[in-house]
Design an enzyme around this catalytic site. Structure first.
Site, mmCIF file in Angstrom:
data_model
loop_
_atom_site.group_PDB
_atom_site.id
_atom_site.type_symbol
_atom_site.label_atom_id
_atom_site.label_comp_id
_atom_site.label_asym_id
_atom_site.label_seq_id
_atom_site.Cartn_x
_atom_site.Cartn_y
_atom_site.Cartn_z
ATOM 1 N N GLY A 56 0.833 -1.193 0.000
ATOM 2 C CA GLY A 56 0.000 0.000 0.000
ATOM 3 C C GLY A 56 0.864 1.237 0.000
ATOM 4 O O GLY A 56 2.095 1.156 0.039
ATOM 5 N N HIS A 112 6.101 3.293 15.852
ATOM 6 C CA HIS A 112 5.774 1.931 15.409
ATOM 7 C C HIS A 112 5.889 0.949 16.578
ATOM 8 O O HIS A 112 5.037 0.076 16.747
ATOM 9 C CB HIS A 112 6.718 1.489 14.281
ATOM 10 C CG HIS A 112 6.116 1.530 12.922
ATOM 11 N ND1 HIS A 112 5.439 0.475 12.376
ATOM 12 C CD2 HIS A 112 6.096 2.510 11.987
ATOM 13 C CE1 HIS A 112 5.036 0.792 11.164
ATOM 14 N NE2 HIS A 112 5.420 2.028 10.909
ATOM 15 N N ARG A 139 2.676 -1.153 18.179
ATOM 16 C CA ARG A 139 2.661 -2.607 18.060
ATOM 17 C C ARG A 139 2.303 -3.206 19.421
ATOM 18 O O ARG A 139 2.826 -2.797 20.443
ATOM 19 C CB ARG A 139 4.053 -3.079 17.606
ATOM 20 C CG ARG A 139 4.086 -4.472 17.135
ATOM 21 C CD ARG A 139 5.360 -4.809 16.360
ATOM 22 N NE ARG A 139 6.612 -4.436 16.977
ATOM 23 C CZ ARG A 139 7.460 -3.544 16.486
ATOM 24 N NH1 ARG A 139 7.196 -2.895 15.374
ATOM 25 N NH2 ARG A 139 8.586 -3.278 17.106
ATOM 26 N N ASP A 168 8.916 -5.763 8.121
ATOM 27 C CA ASP A 168 8.421 -4.407 7.913
ATOM 28 C C ASP A 168 9.634 -3.479 7.782
ATOM 29 O O ASP A 168 10.227 -3.115 8.776
ATOM 30 C CB ASP A 168 7.537 -3.984 9.087
ATOM 31 C CG ASP A 168 6.666 -2.799 8.763
ATOM 32 O OD1 ASP A 168 6.759 -2.249 7.656
ATOM 33 O OD2 ASP A 168 5.865 -2.415 9.645
#
Length: 181
Positions: free
Chosen positions: A18, A59, A63, A92
């Site tokens: 994406g 991030h 998470r 990632d």
């Protein structure tokens, strides 16, 4: 894929793709969590400046707990080789991994082949996050055009090998290949 659903089986390779801030990482995390496997997070980001350090910290905060994190900005094959069959692995992301190799002036074709071989031999199911870079305008400089072209080639190669390919737009997943659990 809610927390109360029974675990499901992940394909050997899933690609979640994406644009920037599309929700792809959060969706990929939910896929791995929903599998019920112990979770391994392979991070490819490098904190070159304060903004990137803040992004990485955000991030990590976002998470959920229960992840084993492995830092692998360049050597994804070694990080994948250390996984075990009982885990669900999240990479990632492929975009930062490619950027790291591009900026280090590494042989991108060789590194891509190494990654593909490692994905093939990894005993655990792998979910890999990547950016879709081909929907924008043609970049004005040579490095940016090379990056866009290399990223799109990598995405096509990963998608060809993946059993599940999902694009995420505005937080909403759309299956391009395979079937969501």
């Amino acid at each position: 894929m809610s927390g109360s659903s029974p675990p499901f089986t992940l394909p050997r390779l899933s690609l979640v793709i994406g644009g920037a801030r599309s929700g792809k990482s959060a969706f990929a995390e939910r896929l791995v969590i929903g599998s019920g496997h112990p979770r391994r997070y392979i991070a490819t980001a490098q904190a070159w400046d304060d903004e990137m350090r803040d992004r990485i910290a955000r991030h990590q905060r976002d998470r959920s707990g229960g992840w084993t994190t492995v830092e692998a900005p360049l050597d994804l094959p070694a990080a994948l080789a250390s996984a075990n069959a009982a885990e669900g692995v999240l990479i990632d992301c492929a975009t930062l991994w490619l950027t790291n190799h591009l900026l280090a002036d590494h042989d991108l074709a060789l590194e891509t082949r190494r990654l593909e071989a490692a994905l093939t031999t990894c005993p655990a199911p792998v979910v890999i996050v990547s950016n879709e870079t081909g929907w924008g305008i043609v970049p004005e400089n040579v490095l940016a055009r090379r990056f866009r072209d290399e990223q799109d080639r990598l995405n096509q190669r990963l998608a060809a090998k993946a059993g599940l390919v999902v694009t995420v737009i505005a937080g909403l997943p759309m299956v391009l290949k395979g079937q969501l659990p």
